[in-house]
Design a protein around this motif. Structure first.
Motif, PDB file in Angstrom:
ATOM      1  N   VAL A  78      10.291  12.775  -2.517  1.00  0.00           N
ATOM      2  CA  VAL A  78      10.572  11.908  -1.371  1.00  0.00           C
ATOM      3  C   VAL A  78      12.017  11.442  -1.476  1.00  0.00           C
ATOM      4  O   VAL A  78      12.543  11.250  -2.583  1.00  0.00           O
ATOM      5  N   ASP A  79      12.676  11.273  -0.324  1.00  0.00           N
ATOM      6  CA  ASP A  79      14.090  10.897  -0.364  1.00  0.00           C
ATOM      7  C   ASP A  79      14.271   9.406  -0.656  1.00  0.00           C
ATOM      8  O   ASP A  79      14.660   9.026  -1.743  1.00  0.00           O
ATOM      9  N   GLU A  80      13.982   8.545   0.303  1.00  0.00           N
ATOM     10  CA  GLU A  80      14.139   7.114   0.069  1.00  0.00           C
ATOM     11  C   GLU A  80      13.389   6.330   1.140  1.00  0.00           C
ATOM     12  O   GLU A  80      13.152   6.817   2.245  1.00  0.00           O
ATOM     13  N   VAL A  81      13.032   5.106   0.775  1.00  0.00           N
ATOM     14  CA  VAL A  81      12.426   4.169   1.726  1.00  0.00           C
ATOM     15  C   VAL A  81      13.271   2.911   1.662  1.00  0.00           C
ATOM     16  O   VAL A  81      13.009   2.001   0.885  1.00  0.00           O
ATOM     17  N   SER A  82      14.309   2.858   2.470  1.00  0.00           N
ATOM     18  CA  SER A  82      15.270   1.762   2.433  1.00  0.00           C
ATOM     19  C   SER A  82      14.781   0.598   3.297  1.00  0.00           C
ATOM     20  O   SER A  82      14.536   0.757   4.489  1.00  0.00           O
TER      21      SER A  82
ATOM     22  N   GLN B 226      11.009   2.076  -3.635  1.00  0.00           N
ATOM     23  CA  GLN B 226      10.536   2.646  -4.896  1.00  0.00           C
ATOM     24  C   GLN B 226      11.078   1.891  -6.101  1.00  0.00           C
ATOM     25  O   GLN B 226      10.453   1.899  -7.168  1.00  0.00           O
ATOM     26  N   ASN B 227      12.214   1.218  -5.945  1.00  0.00           N
ATOM     27  CA  ASN B 227      12.844   0.504  -7.058  1.00  0.00           C
ATOM     28  C   ASN B 227      12.635  -0.997  -6.996  1.00  0.00           C
ATOM     29  O   ASN B 227      13.127  -1.717  -7.869  1.00  0.00           O
TER      30      ASN B 227
ATOM     31  N   GLY C 215       0.818  -1.213   0.000  1.00  0.00           N
ATOM     32  CA  GLY C 215       0.000   0.000   0.000  1.00  0.00           C
ATOM     33  C   GLY C 215       0.852   1.263   0.000  1.00  0.00           C
ATOM     34  O   GLY C 215       0.542   2.229  -0.704  1.00  0.00           O
ATOM     35  N   LEU C 216       1.939   1.258   0.773  1.00  0.00           N
ATOM     36  CA  LEU C 216       2.855   2.403   0.796  1.00  0.00           C
ATOM     37  C   LEU C 216       3.529   2.575  -0.556  1.00  0.00           C
ATOM     38  O   LEU C 216       3.688   3.703  -1.050  1.00  0.00           O
ATOM     39  N   LYS C 217       3.921   1.471  -1.176  1.00  0.00           N
ATOM     40  CA  LYS C 217       4.580   1.538  -2.487  1.00  0.00           C
ATOM     41  C   LYS C 217       3.637   2.139  -3.530  1.00  0.00           C
ATOM     42  O   LYS C 217       4.036   3.009  -4.320  1.00  0.00           O
ATOM     43  N   LEU C 218       2.393   1.706  -3.540  1.00  0.00           N
ATOM     44  CA  LEU C 218       1.417   2.243  -4.485  1.00  0.00           C
ATOM     45  C   LEU C 218       1.177   3.732  -4.228  1.00  0.00           C
ATOM     46  O   LEU C 218       1.083   4.528  -5.173  1.00  0.00           O
ATOM     47  N   TRP C 219       1.081   4.110  -2.949  1.00  0.00           N
ATOM     48  CA  TRP C 219       0.857   5.520  -2.624  1.00  0.00           C
ATOM     49  C   TRP C 219       2.051   6.370  -3.060  1.00  0.00           C
ATOM     50  O   TRP C 219       1.872   7.480  -3.579  1.00  0.00           O
TER      51      TRP C 219
ATOM     52  N   PRO D 173      12.455  -8.042   4.841  1.00  0.00           N
ATOM     53  CA  PRO D 173      13.251  -9.242   5.123  1.00  0.00           C
ATOM     54  C   PRO D 173      14.669  -9.152   4.560  1.00  0.00           C
ATOM     55  O   PRO D 173      15.002  -8.186   3.885  1.00  0.00           O
ATOM     56  N   GLU D 174      15.444 -10.157   4.840  1.00  0.00           N
ATOM     57  CA  GLU D 174      16.861 -10.127   4.524  1.00  0.00           C
ATOM     58  C   GLU D 174      17.118  -9.964   3.035  1.00  0.00           C
ATOM     59  O   GLU D 174      18.044  -9.261   2.614  1.00  0.00           O
ATOM     60  N   GLU D 175      16.275 -10.600   2.184  1.00  0.00           N
ATOM     61  CA  GLU D 175      16.517 -10.535   0.740  1.00  0.00           C
ATOM     62  C   GLU D 175      16.253  -9.150   0.158  1.00  0.00           C
ATOM     63  O   GLU D 175      16.615  -8.865  -0.989  1.00  0.00           O
ATOM     64  N   MET D 176      15.584  -8.279   0.910  1.00  0.00           N
ATOM     65  CA  MET D 176      15.323  -6.923   0.426  1.00  0.00           C
ATOM     66  C   MET D 176      16.098  -5.864   1.198  1.00  0.00           C
ATOM     67  O   MET D 176      15.871  -4.670   1.008  1.00  0.00           O
ATOM     68  N   LYS D 177      16.984  -6.262   2.058  1.00  0.00           N
ATOM     69  CA  LYS D 177      17.716  -5.322   2.901  1.00  0.00           C
ATOM     70  C   LYS D 177      18.494  -4.325   2.060  1.00  0.00           C
ATOM     71  O   LYS D 177      19.141  -4.685   1.071  1.00  0.00           O
ATOM     72  N   ASP D 178      18.409  -3.055   2.450  1.00  0.00           N
ATOM     73  CA  ASP D 178      19.103  -1.927   1.823  1.00  0.00           C
ATOM     74  C   ASP D 178      18.586  -1.594   0.422  1.00  0.00           C
ATOM     75  O   ASP D 178      19.184  -0.768  -0.272  1.00  0.00           O
TER      76      ASP D 178
END
Length: 365
Positions: free
Chosen positions: A205-209, A222-223, A190-194, A213-218
């Motif tokens: 917006v700056d970034e949403v790091s 947005q990407n 929902g946050l990604k769509l918004w 979970p571990e496979e998406m860390k850092d």
């Protein structure tokens, strides 16, 4: 006597002005700005002029904000409380500040904010809550943020944001979210769509790091492609079929219990709360929790999902059949056109041969 009266009048005029500016602060009567930065204050200064428009209290030692802490300055437009040691804020701290436009509580030790804090304020355009320990913001607070143009939430402990809060940020132009441990699981879609809608409208917006979970860390949310959230659909289906399984189990257990009750005439029979839970009964073990009954609405929801799936399947089959029919028809028409063209060329060839033979036969004659 006249001189004494003049001095007393002058003192009566100057005394309120001297009392209206707290000790150590700088007050500008023309711009209505009170500057109390870095004065080692533990509390909000008192006896401020009621027409004060800006109050700067950053870099002090204030630990908490009590109810109606700014009742002496109802016309306040700018309030800066950054870089203090604030851990608690009363829900009615800002009561009376209906015209407040800029509020900074950055660089404090806030863990939560009451949904009523900004209740009476509708003119707020800048809100800075960065560098705190906030784990979330109440969705009901969004009603007071409709006119917000800048929101700072960087460097907190946010993992998610309430959907109803985001939907109310209609006038937002700049958002800071970096430095938070965002949990990029199924609930963050929902946050990604918004964010995509926000950026499409021209927002910044700056970034949403991602932190988990571990496979998406850092990775920046947005990407992150939507394909990586494919497991969310599988999880949803597993949850649905798990509920169906529980419903069937409940139904069989209740049916069995109902049959034994009518057969024995004793509600505390083999599956009741009496003999069935003893060592010789055939009921459920005592340590096993009873299945929690599901509401009837869940059954309707499951039935609706199943019917929708069947209807969608039928529609897809019809679309597939139409596509196959269209391809077959196109192939037949192409073949027919080729044969028609071939027959026309053959017919023209025959006429040409006949015309060539006639002059030859006339010549011989």
């Amino acid at each position: 006597m006249t001189a004494v009266v003049a001095v007393s009048i002058l003192l009566s005029l100057l005394l309120p002005l001297s009392l209206s500016c707290p000790k150590g602060c700088v007050c500008d009567g023309r711009t209505k700005v009170v500057d109390c930065r870095g004065r080692g204050l533990y509390d909000i200064p008192r006896h401020l002029q009621p027409d004060t428009l800006e109050l700067h209290l950053q870099d002090n030692r204030i630990r908490g904000l009590v109810s109606m802490a700014f009742r002496d300055t109802p016309l306040l437009r700018v309030l800066d409380l950054s870089n203090n040691s604030i851990t608690s804020v009363s829900p009615s701290t800002l009561l009376g500040l209906r015209g407040l436009q800029r509020l900074s509580l950055a660089s404090n030790a806030l863990r939560e904010l009451d949904r009523r804090l900004l209740g009476p304020i509708r003119s707020l355009s800048h809100l800075d809550l960065s560098h705190n320990s906030l784990t979330g913001l109440p969705g009901a607070m969004g009603e007071s943020l409709r006119n917000l143009s800048q929101l700072g939430l960087a460097h907190n402990r946010l993992q998610r944001l309430d959907k109803s809060l985001l939907e109310n940020l209609e006038g937002l132009g700049h958002l800071s979210l970096k430095g938070n441990p965002w949990r990029c699981d199924c609930q963050v879609i929902g946050l990604k769509l918004w964010l995509e809608t926000f950026l499409f409208r021209g927002g910044v917006v700056d970034e949403v790091s991602c932190s988990k979970p571990e496979e998406m860390k850092d990775k920046d949310l947005q990407n992150v492609p939507y394909q990586l959230f494919h497991s969310c659909m599988t999880t949803s289906y597993n949850y649905l079929f798990s509920n169906i399984h529980h419903l069937e189990s409940d139904r069989s257990i209740r049916g069995h219990t109902h049959g034994n009750t009518h057969g024995n005439g004793n509600p505390h029979g083999p599956l009741g709360m009496g003999e069935g839970y003893g060592g010789g009964g055939s009921g459920l073990p005592e340590c096993e929790p009873k299945q929690r009954p599901r509401p009837v609405n869940l059954r309707h929801a499951i039935a609706t999902v199943i019917v929708t799936g069947v209807v969608c399947g039928i529609v897809l089959m019809m679309m597939l059949a139409a596509a196959v029919y269209g391809c077959a028809y196109a192939a037949l028409m192409a073949k027919y056109q080729r044969e028609l063209k071939k027959s026309e060329e053959t017919s023209k060839g025959d006429h040409g041969s006949a015309d060539e033979k006639e002059p030859l036969e006339n010549a011989i004659a």
